[in-house]
Motif scaffolding. Structure first.
Motif, PDB file in Angstrom:
ATOM      1  N   TRP A 104       0.712  -1.375  -0.093  1.00 20.80           N
ATOM      2  CA  TRP A 104       0.239  -0.152  -0.144  1.00 20.80           C
ATOM      3  C   TRP A 104       0.696   1.569  -0.062  1.00 20.80           C
ATOM      4  O   TRP A 104       0.308   1.830  -0.955  1.00 20.80           O
ATOM      5  CB  TRP A 104      -0.879   0.849   1.234  1.00 20.80           C
TER       6      TRP A 104
ATOM      7  N   LEU B 176       2.468   1.435  -3.455  1.00 22.56           N
ATOM      8  CA  LEU B 176       1.596   2.393  -4.808  1.00 22.56           C
ATOM      9  C   LEU B 176       0.626   3.524  -4.101  1.00 22.56           C
ATOM     10  O   LEU B 176       1.328   4.239  -5.071  1.00 22.56           O
ATOM     11  CB  LEU B 176      -0.402   1.319  -4.435  1.00 22.56           C
TER      12      LEU B 176
ATOM     13  N   ALA C 290      -4.146  -1.552 -10.175  1.00 22.32           N
ATOM     14  CA  ALA C 290      -3.974  -1.871  -8.503  1.00 22.32           C
ATOM     15  C   ALA C 290      -5.919  -2.304  -8.179  1.00 22.32           C
ATOM     16  O   ALA C 290      -5.908  -2.518  -6.810  1.00 22.32           O
ATOM     17  CB  ALA C 290      -3.827  -0.547  -7.602  1.00 22.32           C
TER      18      ALA C 290
END
Length: 295
Positions: free
Chosen positions: A245, A248, A271
């Motif tokens: 996370w 990303l 994603a």
């Protein structure tokens, strides 16, 4: 035991045999049969308490252990068991009292010293815990219980090399075959060798099929090594969801700053697809398992 009949002696031997194999349900039934003939037998009461503890029948274990304390002179082992029972109940103050009472009976009990050290670690007294564990290792560096708690100390402090050495030592000296296999399974899990871990836990389960924890671990491993869940394995091997996370968000932020909007859109769609896969795959996995059982 000198006054026992031949039948009662055989019953006792069967009870101890099952106990040493880790078959606590069968062992408990046999010890309760012994107690039906000798209700105040302190050793039978202790073993019945120990079986109940391993079967997670905590209140029953506590009842038998306290009865064993009242019935005889084997206070050291009964106090230690009561300490373990109270730890399981998360009654940490009472647990400390029982463990200190055990050490009062025998200050050189290395296993209880290690157990007390782990209790201190659980309750946040790290320096005291380290000091107590070092003393336990001095008293009995090859003691089965010391090695047991030493391993969990090393897991808490993420010391994989030391863990492996401790497990090898533990397997060499431990008497409980089921616990040996569980420890080897945990070591394989720490090394992310999931198929090897499953093999160890399967052997442990075959020896003790009533252990619900082993069933849960095997179910989790079956899911983890299933081909459908290979993205989850990759996720776990590369730091876990939190790391991905962060990566990303950082990636999206950099792409937005560089005004690379097409790349930003591609990464965003990727994603979303990955998140969708993780959301949908458990349902698909359950469906495929159900169809396989029908087939």
């Amino acid at each position: 035991m000198a006054m026992w009949s031949a039948k009662e002696i055989v019953l006792w031997q069967e009870a101890v045999y099952y106990y040493e194999l880790g078959k606590y349900e069968q062992a408990k039934r046999k010890f309760l049969e012994v107690l039906s003939h000798e209700p105040a037998d302190e050793i039978a009461l202790y073993y019945a308490a120990s079986c109940a503890f391993y079967l997670e029948e905590i209140e029953e274990a506590e009842m038998y252990a306290k009865a064993a304390v009242k019935s005889g002179t084997q206070k050291e082992i009964c106090f230690a068991l009561l300490g373990a029972i109270c730890i399981e109940k998360k009654a940490y103050v009472e647990a400390e009292e029982w463990l200190l009472a055990t050490l009062h009976e025998n200050p050189r009990n290395a296993g209880v010293m290690a157990q007390y050290a782990y209790l201190m670690l659980q309750t946040g007294y790290e320096e005291k815990a380290k000091h107590l564990l070092a003393h336990a290792q001095y008293l009995g560096h090859d003691d089965e219980t010391v090695l047991h708690y030493q391993y969990f100390f090393q897991r808490a402090y993420e010391q994989p090399m030391e863990q492996e050495e401790t497990i090898r030592s533990y397997v060499r000296v431990a008497g409980n075959r089921v616990d040996k296999l569980v420890k080897l399974g945990l070591l394989a899990l720490d090394q992310e060798a999931y198929r090897e871990a499953r093999a160890y836990f399967t052997q442990a389960y075959r020896m003790n099929p009533l252990d619900e924890h082993l069933v849960q671990v095997l179910e989790r491993l079956d899911k983890l090594i299933h081909p459908m869940n290979w993205p989850e394995r990759i996720l776990l091997k590369t730091g876990g969801p939190s790391v991905w996370w962060i990566m990303l968000i950082l990636c999206l932020y950099i792409l937005a700053k560089l005004h690379w909007y097409s790349s930003l859109m591609t990464v965003g769609i990727f994603a979303i697809l990955v998140c969708g896969y993780f959301w949908f795959s458990p349902f698909l996995y359950k469906w495929t398992c159900k169809m396989a059982r029908r087939g």
